[in-house]
Design an enzyme around this catalytic site. Sequence first.
Site, PDB file in Angstrom:
ATOM      1  N   ARG A 165     -17.641  -3.190  10.244  1.00 34.80           N
ATOM      2  CA  ARG A 165     -16.296  -3.194  10.603  1.00 34.80           C
ATOM      3  C   ARG A 165     -16.256  -2.488  11.372  1.00 34.80           C
ATOM      4  O   ARG A 165     -16.472  -1.468  11.724  1.00 34.80           O
ATOM      5  CB  ARG A 165     -15.578  -3.008   9.308  1.00 34.80           C
ATOM      6  N   ARG A 190     -21.181  -1.196   3.384  1.00 35.69           N
ATOM      7  CA  ARG A 190     -20.951  -2.571   3.310  1.00 35.69           C
ATOM      8  C   ARG A 190     -21.070  -3.256   4.590  1.00 35.69           C
ATOM      9  O   ARG A 190     -21.079  -2.558   5.799  1.00 35.69           O
ATOM     10  CB  ARG A 190     -19.406  -2.256   3.590  1.00 35.69           C
ATOM     11  N   ARG A 241       0.819  -0.946   0.203  1.00 35.66           N
ATOM     12  CA  ARG A 241       0.068  -0.260   0.195  1.00 35.66           C
ATOM     13  C   ARG A 241       0.769   1.301  -0.204  1.00 35.66           C
ATOM     14  O   ARG A 241       0.290   2.419  -0.113  1.00 35.66           O
ATOM     15  CB  ARG A 241      -0.831  -0.111   1.061  1.00 35.66           C
TER      16      ARG A 241
HETATM   17  P1  ADP Z   1      -9.625  -0.807   3.741  1.00 32.65           P
HETATM   18  O1  ADP Z   1      -9.026  -1.520   2.748  1.00 32.65           O
HETATM   19  O2  ADP Z   1     -11.343  -0.916   3.805  1.00 32.65           O
HETATM   20  O3  ADP Z   1      -9.135   0.199   4.524  1.00 32.65           O
HETATM   21  P2  ADP Z   1      -8.402  -3.806   5.107  1.00 32.65           P
HETATM   22  O4  ADP Z   1      -9.259  -5.275   5.787  1.00 32.65           O
HETATM   23  O5  ADP Z   1      -7.437  -3.765   3.844  1.00 32.65           O
HETATM   24  O6  ADP Z   1      -9.403  -2.382   4.848  1.00 32.65           O
HETATM   25  O7  ADP Z   1      -7.541  -2.994   6.175  1.00 32.65           O
HETATM   26  C1  ADP Z   1      -8.313  -2.823   6.921  1.00 32.65           C
HETATM   27  C2  ADP Z   1      -7.122  -1.982   8.487  1.00 32.65           C
HETATM   28  O8  ADP Z   1      -5.374  -2.228   7.775  1.00 32.65           O
HETATM   29  C3  ADP Z   1      -6.505  -0.480   7.361  1.00 32.65           C
HETATM   30  O9  ADP Z   1      -6.627   0.937   7.486  1.00 32.65           O
HETATM   31  C4  ADP Z   1      -5.137  -1.034   7.832  1.00 32.65           C
HETATM   32  O10 ADP Z   1      -4.756   0.237   9.644  1.00 32.65           O
HETATM   33  C5  ADP Z   1      -4.198  -2.256   8.204  1.00 32.65           C
HETATM   34  N1  ADP Z   1      -3.469  -2.508   6.711  1.00 32.65           N
HETATM   35  C6  ADP Z   1      -4.153  -3.336   5.679  1.00 32.65           C
HETATM   36  N2  ADP Z   1      -3.502  -3.738   5.233  1.00 32.65           N
HETATM   37  C7  ADP Z   1      -2.365  -2.683   5.105  1.00 32.65           C
HETATM   38  C8  ADP Z   1      -0.606  -2.336   4.747  1.00 32.65           C
HETATM   39  N3  ADP Z   1      -0.560  -3.231   3.148  1.00 32.65           N
HETATM   40  N4  ADP Z   1       0.048  -2.198   5.553  1.00 32.65           N
HETATM   41  C9  ADP Z   1       0.243  -1.196   6.580  1.00 32.65           C
HETATM   42  N5  ADP Z   1      -1.647  -1.690   7.504  1.00 32.65           N
HETATM   43  C10 ADP Z   1      -2.281  -2.357   6.728  1.00 32.65           C
END
Ligand code: ADP
Length: 207
Positions: free
Chosen positions: A152, A122, A88
């Site tokens: 969530r 959602r 990300r």
């Molecule tokens: P969304 O895409 O709706 O934000 P996710 O389930 O993908 O939902 O992510 C939820 C949370 O998990 C993020 O807001 C972050 O805090 C953490 N997270 C997810 N992916 C990453 C990542 N690649 N790096 C760091 N934190 C992450």
Amino acid sequence: MKIILIGAQFSGKGTLAKKIARDFGFKHISPGDLFRENIKNGTEIGLLAKSYMDKGVLVPLEVTVEVIKNKLQSEECAGGFILDGFPRSKEQALALQEISDIDNVILLDVPLDEIKRRCLSRRVCPNCGEIYSTTTYSKPDCEKCNTPLIQRDDDNWESIKTRLEVYERETTPLINFYADRLFVVKGQDDPDATYEPVKNFLKGKLK
Ligand code: ADP
Ligand code: ZN
């Protein structure tokens, strides 16, 4: 095949990743899901991750990379994987380079007003992980396992706003970073219509 899926919150990434995993036999890996699993199991990683997740900011690099690395190097991923939600940021992409070579990157492109429309509808199944939208599914329980659906903890407007800002600032630079292996698909239609061109693209790549 090793695939990355990039898309903003509520672009339908998780749903698309599940379809790809089902049809092609690639392992679906989502750091968000892995963190939520850790939270559920009360692990140290879960405890740490939760404080960041509730605010909608990224979990620190070392922790995230550790969790992802373990998964990618496990037997489950030997037949290929689809990464949904990692990398990300540019720094995560650089860290990933040290772990694995990515073949294809799919960008799920959805206009911001559509994302806003979707964001508060959602619902998820806390048991099997199935994702629903109240606009298309009005029952209170999961169709697959009958568990009551929940919203969530981090699907509130404050957190969502932060996550969208983080996406814009940290994640969109990856579009250039992976320009040489990028496939862009429009994601404003229904999930099956979105999946169709992706499926054809991946089938072509397997030949
Ligand atoms: P969304 O895409 O709706 O934000 P996710 O389930 O993908 O939902 O992510 C939820 C949370 O998990 C993020 O807001 C972050 O805090 C953490 N997270 C997810 N992916 C990453 C990542 N690649 N790096 C760091 N934190 C992450
Ligand atoms: Zn379920």
